[in-house]
Design a protein around this motif. Structure first.
Motif, PDB file in Angstrom:
ATOM      1  N   THR A  91      35.207  -1.447 -39.323  1.00 53.22           N
ATOM      2  CA  THR A  91      33.716  -1.140 -39.558  1.00 53.22           C
ATOM      3  C   THR A  91      33.241  -2.085 -40.521  1.00 53.22           C
ATOM      4  OG1 THR A  91      34.349   0.616 -41.142  1.00 53.22           O
ATOM      5  CG2 THR A  91      33.284   1.148 -38.931  1.00 53.22           C
ATOM      6  N   GLN A  92      34.278  -3.009 -41.253  1.00 53.11           N
ATOM      7  CA  GLN A  92      33.988  -4.062 -42.230  1.00 53.11           C
ATOM      8  C   GLN A  92      33.765  -5.528 -41.469  1.00 53.11           C
ATOM      9  OE1 GLN A  92      36.763  -3.596 -45.470  1.00 53.11           O
ATOM     10  NE2 GLN A  92      36.213  -1.567 -45.765  1.00 53.11           N
ATOM     11  N   TYR A  93      33.655  -5.379 -40.339  1.00 55.23           N
ATOM     12  CA  TYR A  93      34.034  -6.637 -39.313  1.00 55.23           C
ATOM     13  C   TYR A  93      32.721  -6.711 -38.358  1.00 55.23           C
ATOM     14  CZ  TYR A  93      38.635  -7.397 -41.352  1.00 55.23           C
ATOM     15  OH  TYR A  93      39.611  -7.362 -42.226  1.00 55.23           O
ATOM     16  N   GLN A  94      32.189  -7.913 -38.172  1.00 56.38           N
ATOM     17  CA  GLN A  94      31.050  -7.923 -37.366  1.00 56.38           C
ATOM     18  C   GLN A  94      31.692  -7.842 -35.833  1.00 56.38           C
ATOM     19  OE1 GLN A  94      30.182  -9.890 -34.527  1.00 56.38           O
ATOM     20  NE2 GLN A  94      28.106  -8.912 -34.505  1.00 56.38           N
ATOM     21  N   PRO A  95      31.182  -6.819 -35.315  1.00 58.05           N
ATOM     22  CA  PRO A  95      31.879  -6.271 -33.993  1.00 58.05           C
ATOM     23  C   PRO A  95      32.172  -7.300 -32.911  1.00 58.05           C
ATOM     24  CG  PRO A  95      30.209  -4.760 -34.721  1.00 58.05           C
ATOM     25  CD  PRO A  95      30.060  -6.034 -35.621  1.00 58.05           C
ATOM     26  N   ALA A  96      31.178  -8.223 -32.852  1.00 56.05           N
ATOM     27  CA  ALA A  96      31.400  -9.205 -31.488  1.00 56.05           C
ATOM     28  C   ALA A  96      32.574 -10.107 -31.933  1.00 56.05           C
ATOM     29  CB  ALA A  96      30.192 -10.020 -31.286  1.00 56.05           C
ATOM     30  N   ASN A  97      32.530 -10.574 -33.052  1.00 55.76           N
ATOM     31  CA  ASN A  97      33.835 -11.422 -33.667  1.00 55.76           C
ATOM     32  C   ASN A  97      34.972 -10.569 -33.569  1.00 55.76           C
ATOM     33  OD1 ASN A  97      32.031 -13.743 -34.143  1.00 55.76           O
ATOM     34  ND2 ASN A  97      31.478 -13.034 -36.065  1.00 55.76           N
ATOM     35  N   LEU A  98      34.944  -9.339 -34.168  1.00 57.68           N
ATOM     36  CA  LEU A  98      36.196  -8.402 -33.961  1.00 57.68           C
ATOM     37  C   LEU A  98      36.726  -8.327 -32.461  1.00 57.68           C
ATOM     38  CD1 LEU A  98      38.181  -6.567 -35.266  1.00 57.68           C
ATOM     39  CD2 LEU A  98      36.415  -4.722 -34.508  1.00 57.68           C
ATOM     40  N   ALA A  99      35.859  -8.329 -31.538  1.00 62.60           N
ATOM     41  CA  ALA A  99      36.095  -7.882 -30.216  1.00 62.60           C
ATOM     42  C   ALA A  99      36.820  -9.314 -29.604  1.00 62.60           C
ATOM     43  CB  ALA A  99      35.110  -7.598 -29.341  1.00 62.60           C
ATOM     44  N   ARG A 100      36.223 -10.638 -29.894  1.00 57.98           N
ATOM     45  CA  ARG A 100      36.742 -11.703 -29.697  1.00 57.98           C
ATOM     46  C   ARG A 100      38.191 -12.039 -30.239  1.00 57.98           C
ATOM     47  NH1 ARG A 100      33.729 -17.309 -30.969  1.00 57.98           N
ATOM     48  NH2 ARG A 100      34.428 -16.635 -32.994  1.00 57.98           N
ATOM     49  N   ASP A 142      30.243   2.849 -32.631  1.00 56.62           N
ATOM     50  CA  ASP A 142      29.624   1.420 -31.944  1.00 56.62           C
ATOM     51  C   ASP A 142      30.801   0.498 -31.662  1.00 56.62           C
ATOM     52  OD1 ASP A 142      27.463  -0.114 -31.130  1.00 56.62           O
ATOM     53  OD2 ASP A 142      28.457  -1.276 -32.971  1.00 56.62           O
ATOM     54  N   VAL A 143      31.781   0.369 -32.541  1.00 53.13           N
ATOM     55  CA  VAL A 143      32.725  -0.507 -32.149  1.00 53.13           C
ATOM     56  C   VAL A 143      33.620  -0.380 -30.952  1.00 53.13           C
ATOM     57  CG1 VAL A 143      34.863  -1.629 -33.019  1.00 53.13           C
ATOM     58  CG2 VAL A 143      33.087  -1.722 -34.726  1.00 53.13           C
ATOM     59  N   LEU A 144      33.985   1.013 -30.894  1.00 55.17           N
ATOM     60  CA  LEU A 144      34.649   1.509 -29.744  1.00 55.17           C
ATOM     61  C   LEU A 144      33.833   1.408 -28.495  1.00 55.17           C
ATOM     62  CD1 LEU A 144      36.245   4.698 -31.289  1.00 55.17           C
ATOM     63  CD2 LEU A 144      37.329   2.700 -30.947  1.00 55.17           C
ATOM     64  N   SER A 145      32.642   1.742 -28.588  1.00 50.97           N
ATOM     65  CA  SER A 145      31.924   1.186 -27.318  1.00 50.97           C
ATOM     66  C   SER A 145      31.754  -0.021 -27.257  1.00 50.97           C
ATOM     67  CB  SER A 145      30.496   1.930 -27.549  1.00 50.97           C
ATOM     68  OG  SER A 145      30.541   3.195 -27.754  1.00 50.97           O
ATOM     69  N   LEU A 146      31.602  -1.062 -27.874  1.00 47.80           N
ATOM     70  CA  LEU A 146      31.452  -2.206 -27.711  1.00 47.80           C
ATOM     71  C   LEU A 146      32.793  -2.838 -27.156  1.00 47.80           C
ATOM     72  CD1 LEU A 146      30.050  -5.162 -27.747  1.00 47.80           C
ATOM     73  CD2 LEU A 146      31.106  -5.514 -29.963  1.00 47.80           C
ATOM     74  N   THR A 149      33.434  -2.197 -23.245  1.00 46.21           N
ATOM     75  CA  THR A 149      32.379  -3.113 -22.499  1.00 46.21           C
ATOM     76  C   THR A 149      33.183  -4.320 -22.603  1.00 46.21           C
ATOM     77  OG1 THR A 149      30.556  -1.626 -23.018  1.00 46.21           O
ATOM     78  CG2 THR A 149      29.980  -4.112 -22.319  1.00 46.21           C
ATOM     79  N   TRP A 150      33.437  -5.072 -23.680  1.00 41.30           N
ATOM     80  CA  TRP A 150      33.841  -6.363 -23.812  1.00 41.30           C
ATOM     81  C   TRP A 150      35.117  -6.494 -23.114  1.00 41.30           C
ATOM     82  CZ3 TRP A 150      31.528  -9.787 -27.333  1.00 41.30           C
ATOM     83  CH2 TRP A 150      32.091 -10.946 -27.392  1.00 41.30           C
ATOM     84  N   TRP A 151      36.067  -5.572 -23.183  1.00 39.65           N
ATOM     85  CA  TRP A 151      37.234  -5.632 -22.351  1.00 39.65           C
ATOM     86  C   TRP A 151      37.268  -5.268 -20.903  1.00 39.65           C
ATOM     87  CZ3 TRP A 151      40.126  -2.846 -26.791  1.00 39.65           C
ATOM     88  CH2 TRP A 151      40.505  -3.704 -27.873  1.00 39.65           C
ATOM     89  N   THR A 152      36.306  -4.565 -20.322  1.00 37.02           N
ATOM     90  CA  THR A 152      36.422  -4.274 -19.131  1.00 37.02           C
ATOM     91  C   THR A 152      35.063  -4.715 -17.972  1.00 37.02           C
ATOM     92  OG1 THR A 152      34.872  -2.215 -19.577  1.00 37.02           O
ATOM     93  CG2 THR A 152      37.105  -1.981 -19.579  1.00 37.02           C
ATOM     94  N   VAL A 161      24.695  -1.195 -33.869  1.00 35.41           N
ATOM     95  CA  VAL A 161      24.339  -0.836 -35.366  1.00 35.41           C
ATOM     96  C   VAL A 161      23.952  -2.164 -35.896  1.00 35.41           C
ATOM     97  CG1 VAL A 161      24.429   0.458 -37.292  1.00 35.41           C
ATOM     98  CG2 VAL A 161      25.327   1.373 -35.048  1.00 35.41           C
ATOM     99  N   GLY A 162      22.671  -2.546 -35.969  1.00 32.47           N
ATOM    100  CA  GLY A 162      22.288  -3.666 -36.829  1.00 32.47           C
ATOM    101  C   GLY A 162      22.371  -5.111 -36.134  1.00 32.47           C
TER     102      GLY A 162
END
Length: 297
Positions: A91-100, A142-146, A149-152, A161-162
């Motif tokens: 939760t301390q990382y921007q989610p899209a960057n985390l996913a990549r 939210d991260v888990l949901s992203l 989606t990102w992986w599938t 969130v934000g």
């Protein structure tokens, strides 16, 4: 027994030039089944919330490697070991960057990533990244949901969130969907494990702080709650971290590890060496001794 070990991401060993690459290569060669990272951003001089069991912060937190860089380096020099985190403060990382980042590490390692997430406990760290600490729970959901989606999906769109991910082509996918494990001990966080996670990240301490029977009971309850949530309880994984107090002999560590593995039957087990030895060579020596002492278990 398949036994893994922490990468040298905390303390003096973490500052060794080229140390993570050499450690990862030699630990896998010795037989390490997994190589694991944890996550710290700051070591406040006067923390609002001290590290559990300390009046302030452990000295090891003053020298810290980036967990994603450490996993990337390990991916480049190893071929078989699981590359895990217990834990990354997701939760301390921007989610899209985390996913990549996570996807890239999984591809680089040919599908060996096991991402383990927590939500942290340090107000100073949350202030440093500009994230409201009170939003930790909903941000993790939210991260888990992203990530799902990102992986599938090839076309990814997400209202987070934000932040907003406009519908976009995301062609880089993991080799296989990484099994997300969560650290949890509270009622709400354990419910999240049962309803959403692929596994749980318990902790065992040497000397013993929580009875093995208590951890075993928590796993049984988690699996029962997983079944109630309409999911396969036997598919819920367990990745156990073993924390060891400085000064304990390798033989005692090995006996304690064998005891908890026999009781809990985790899918993954690793010993955190960051607090036990101050150099890469000393940590590698412990790796060899512990693998020898637990061989055949």
């Amino acid at each position: 027994m398949k036994l893994g070990f922490s990468l040298p991401v905390f303390g003096r060993a973490a500052a060794t030039p080229g140390g993570i690459a050499r450690y990862a290569r030699e630990a896998e060669r010795a037989g390490a089944a997994g190589l694991w990272v944890a996550d710290r951003l700051l070591s406040p001089v006067s923390p609002e919330v001290p590290y559990p069991g300390y009046d302030t912060m452990p000295e090891e937190f003053r020298t810290v490697q980036d967990p994603f860089v450490a996993l990337s380096v390990a991916a480049a020099v190893t071929e078989r070991a699981v590359l895990g985190s217990s834990t990354i403060n997701a939760t301390q990382y921007q989610p899209a960057n985390l996913a990549r980042q996570l996807t890239s590490i999984d591809v680089a390692s040919n599908g060996r990533l096991l991402p383990g997430f927590g939500i942290g406990w340090s107000p100073e760290e949350y202030a440093a990244v500009g994230v409201p600490m009170g939003e930790r729970g909903k941000r993790l959901d939210d991260v888990l949901s992203l990530l799902e989606t990102w992986w599938t999906r090839e076309l990814v769109a997400h209202e987070g969130v934000g932040y907003t991910v406009a519908e976009s082509h995301v062609g880089l996918k993991p080799v296989r969907r990484p099994p997300v494990h969560l650290a949890a001990f509270g009622e709400r966080s354990l419910r999240r494990v049962a309803e959403r996670a692929d596994g749980w990240l318990p902790v065992w301490s040497v000397p013993e702080q929580i009875p093995a029977e208590a951890l075993k009971g928590m796993v049984a309850k988690l699996r029962a709650d997983t079944e109630k949530a309409g999911r396969d309880p036997q598919a819920l994984g367990v990745a156990l971290r073993v924390n060891v107090a400085r000064g304990i002999e390798a033989a005692a560590i090995a006996e304690s590890v064998k005891k908890i593995v026999e009781e809990l039957a985790p899918d993954h087990t690793f010993v955190d060496l960051n607090y036990l030895a101050d150099s890469v060579d000393e940590q590698l020596d412990l790796v060899g001794r512990l693998l020898e002492l637990t061989a055949g278990s």
